[in-house]
Design an enzyme around this catalytic site. Structure first.
Site, short mmCIF file in Angstrom:
data_model
loop_
_atom_site.label_atom_id
_atom_site.label_comp_id
_atom_site.label_asym_id
_atom_site.label_seq_id
_atom_site.Cartn_x
_atom_site.Cartn_y
_atom_site.Cartn_z
N CYS A 30 -13.45 16.23 -2.36
CA CYS A 30 -14.17 16.76 -1.21
C CYS A 30 -15.67 16.52 -1.31
O CYS A 30 -16.35 16.30 -0.29
CB CYS A 30 -13.89 18.25 -1.06
SG CYS A 30 -14.27 19.21 -2.57
N HIS A 85 -16.35 23.18 -4.64
CA HIS A 85 -15.84 22.57 -3.41
C HIS A 85 -16.98 22.59 -2.40
O HIS A 85 -17.85 23.48 -2.45
CB HIS A 85 -14.65 23.36 -2.86
CG HIS A 85 -14.28 23.00 -1.45
ND1 HIS A 85 -13.57 21.85 -1.14
CD2 HIS A 85 -14.54 23.62 -0.27
CE1 HIS A 85 -13.39 21.80 0.17
NE2 HIS A 85 -13.96 22.85 0.72
#
Length: 292
Positions: free
Chosen positions: A154, A77
């Site tokens: 993301c 992430h």
């Protein structure tokens, strides 16, 4: 005293008044040769540079994430840090509809044990308000329902945000390819059971997530008390400044100025409208809502 002596003495005194030491003249010539003058012009202060950093987190415990290192990938992430805030993107195709862009304090997306590294991207001269304009322009395309673990995650957002920051800063930023390589390999590398685990543990935007508001016209207008854009519609109508005009069915031939006039008269916000097509969409949505 002979006249010629008097004239010679006066000339010598005049020379004494205007004479400049040879050493000073030589120094001045050297300074001018180097681009330095006796009366330099004041220069405008340089814009303050702010670092842009990419924070990367492990989405699975680090010992397990290293198993993918033989493929040159990991499951990560990421969030972009600028002006003291970390911006990222999250959501779900089955979740609530709204802007999926959110900000948190730096390195707060996951527990400290899951933090991987901070990658310096570069410096930007952009002010916080300019960064806010970029994020508001992205908000329409980066909704929570548009999130996809493999197609629009993301890391895709971080890459696009960094690209736009670089374009606005007139700098070339490079997004590290290894951060999102797993999404490109997709099902060939990540088993379905692991994908379910990742989706469950992904950082999500808070319930009222939204990018920071763009600077308002009122904050920049020095005569806003008399500004037509910020007078209440009722007061403007009382003064005879605004007349309700119908909204035509075909909006395509209208200019941007005409579209803005329609939006102003009918109380339609144009915040987030970057292109003419965005304005047309907002007006059509307003008409549809009125019919309902």
């Amino acid at each position: 005293m002979p006249a010629w002596k008097v004239a010679g003495t006066a000339a010598a005194r005049q020379d004494e008044k205007v004479a400049v030491p040879k050493k000073t003249l030589k120094e001045m010539r050297e300074l001018e040769a180097n681009g330095i003058h006796r009366d330099p012009q004041p220069q405008a202060p340089a814009a303050k540079l702010t670092p842009v950093v990419l924070n990367v987190y492990n989405l699975v415990p680090p010992p397990h994430n290293t198993r993918f290192s033989m493929f040159g990938v990991g499951i990560y992430h990421s969030g972009v840090v600028v002006h003291g805030k970390e911006y990222s993107f999250g959501g779900s195709s089955e979740g609530a509809d709204g802007c999926g862009i959110f900000n948190i304090p730096p390195r707060a997306a996951l527990p400290p044990s899951m933090f991987h590294s901070s990658v310096p991207i570069g410096d930007t001269p952009l002010a916080p308000q300019q960064v806010a304009w970029i994020l508001n322009g992205m908000g329409r395309d980066w909704t929570m329902r548009s999130y996809s673990l493999l197609g629009k995650n993301c890391n895709h957002f971080s890459e696009e945000f960094i690209r736009r920051l670089g374009a606005a800063s007139k700098r070339k930023y490079t997004f590290p390819a290894w951060v999102n390589r797993a999404a490109k390999l997709g099902d060939t590398l990540i088993p379905s059971s692991l994908m379910a685990y990742i989706l469950k543990n992904l950082p999500q935007p808070p319930p009222e997530a939204a990018p920071p508001p763009a600077p308002s016209h009122a904050s920049q207008c020095h005569n806003c008390a008399n500004c037509r854009q910020h007078k209440p519609a009722a007061a403007a109508e009382a003064e005879g400044e605004v007349k309700k005009i119908p909204i035509p069915e075909d909006l395509a031939p209208l200019t941007v100025r005409q579209l803005r006039t329609i939006m102003f008269v009918h109380g339609i916000s144009w915040q987030g409208c970057v292109e003419k097509s965005d304005m047309v969409t907002c007006i059509k949505e307003h008409v549809a809502a009125k019919k309902e």
